[in-house]
Write an enzyme that holds these catalytic residues in place. Sequence first.
Site, short mmCIF file in Angstrom:
data_model
loop_
_atom_site.label_atom_id
_atom_site.label_comp_id
_atom_site.label_asym_id
_atom_site.label_seq_id
_atom_site.Cartn_x
_atom_site.Cartn_y
_atom_site.Cartn_z
N HIS A 269 -6.14 -21.73 10.30
CA HIS A 269 -7.52 -21.80 9.71
C HIS A 269 -8.27 -20.92 9.30
CE1 HIS A 269 -11.47 -23.47 10.20
NE2 HIS A 269 -12.08 -22.23 10.68
N CYS B 90 -8.55 -28.03 6.21
CA CYS B 90 -7.18 -27.40 6.82
C CYS B 90 -6.54 -28.44 7.79
CB CYS B 90 -7.40 -26.09 7.44
SG CYS B 90 -8.02 -26.11 9.06
N CYS C 161 -8.40 -28.35 11.25
CA CYS C 161 -9.59 -28.98 11.50
C CYS C 161 -9.47 -30.68 11.04
CB CYS C 161 -10.59 -28.57 10.38
SG CYS C 161 -11.15 -26.81 10.76
N ASP D 64 -8.21 -7.12 0.08
CA ASP D 64 -7.17 -7.42 1.37
C ASP D 64 -7.73 -6.94 2.51
OD1 ASP D 64 -5.73 -4.76 2.41
OD2 ASP D 64 -6.51 -4.32 0.45
N CYS E 181 -14.18 -28.30 6.69
CA CYS E 181 -13.01 -27.45 6.01
C CYS E 181 -11.73 -28.73 6.45
CB CYS E 181 -12.53 -26.48 7.52
SG CYS E 181 -11.07 -25.62 7.19
N ASP F 288 0.86 -1.15 0.19
CA ASP F 288 0.00 -0.05 0.11
C ASP F 288 0.84 1.32 -0.09
OD1 ASP F 288 1.10 -0.08 2.62
OD2 ASP F 288 -0.87 -0.10 3.50
#
Length: 400
Positions: A369, A340, A343, A291, A338, A90
């Site tokens: 997560h 991931c 999980c 973002d 999920c 930015d």
Amino acid sequence: MLKFKIKATLDRMRVGVVKTRHGSFKTPVFIPVATLGAIRGLDNRDLKDMGVEVILANTYHLHLRPGDELIRELGGLHKFMNFDGPIVTDSGGFQAFSLGYGLEHGVGKIANNIFLEGLKEAKLKEMERKKFAFVNDRGVRFKDPKSGRIVELTPKKSMEIQSNLGSDIIFAFDECTSPLSDRKYTEKALERTHRWAEECLEYYDKRQALFGVVQGGEYRDLREKSAKFMAERDFAGYGIGGSLGKSKQDMLNILDWVIPLLPEEKPRHLLGIGAVEDLFNCTEKGVDMFDCVAPARWARRGHLYVSPAEGGNVKNKFRIHIKNSSFTRDTRPVDRTCECLVCQNYSRAYLKHLYKANELLYFRLATYHNLYFILKLMEKIRNSIIEGTFYELKKEWLGG
């Protein structure tokens, strides 16, 4: 230095690929925020495992520490943090708001009416003493809250810092106004932003892709004026920033005003937005890039994302608070849908224990997560646009 190819469309939505000198990323995309060159609690192996293609770092904060000149000396931000994908930075303009009127007014980019009605003059004066950023026609003068060091950012200085960082996509220096800024101030800030954009076009590193930023607060004519101004200039893409009104509907209205005025062949980035409902609603309006610090920040505060299958909805913001007593003996994963590593391997009970014990492992697992969850949601949104099933997916998640 940037190519954008649209692969599929559905109404105003687009699926595309942005190609930079450090690789490509698919859009619409959620870009994780690595403020100081790191996503708190995660390393680059984690980012690769979950499929992160692009990250965003913060110009102002990296200029303060460790210093952009040191980063340049050490080979640029890619080498410094060992990330080989595209990096966005930015301009530092958002800190003019977050450390300035954001502190003074006690608001974010969107201020709801309930909050506004509760403001008292004495409270505003109390907040004003906390202000660390002061805007003038030349640029923004910051006082570092930690060291007391005075830093001045100008359009030219912002371009120099971002050049030293070596990022792939950079933003023109702008003034991000507050939802409490009146029309008179917003007009003045817009004049600054347009003048600063011209300076950035003059001074930026041509090896980088420069995005102009559309400002104008909640005022339709100012937003349209800014969109036309930016569209007429040779930017590689466009950010939509600043105050986004006093409600989520105001934000969507702003997108309706602005996006039709921007070139279709260039990407559009909605700055600092990333709630689950926003990803659906703003993608539907034609946004390509998002973002937000939210996934990592909420994780650190004990809030974990869950899908509709686990009771996630707009009202609870698709989150559970892991400190709740109901999770003490809960052997389920955070979200059974999920995939991931969190999980697949850990229970809600264990995560609650880690959170209550303030164990460092909690912060890594929770951040992993939440970020994985949002990235996979964006993948589902992209696929649904390609397959023509976006509206069914949106109904599944948001209802209505």
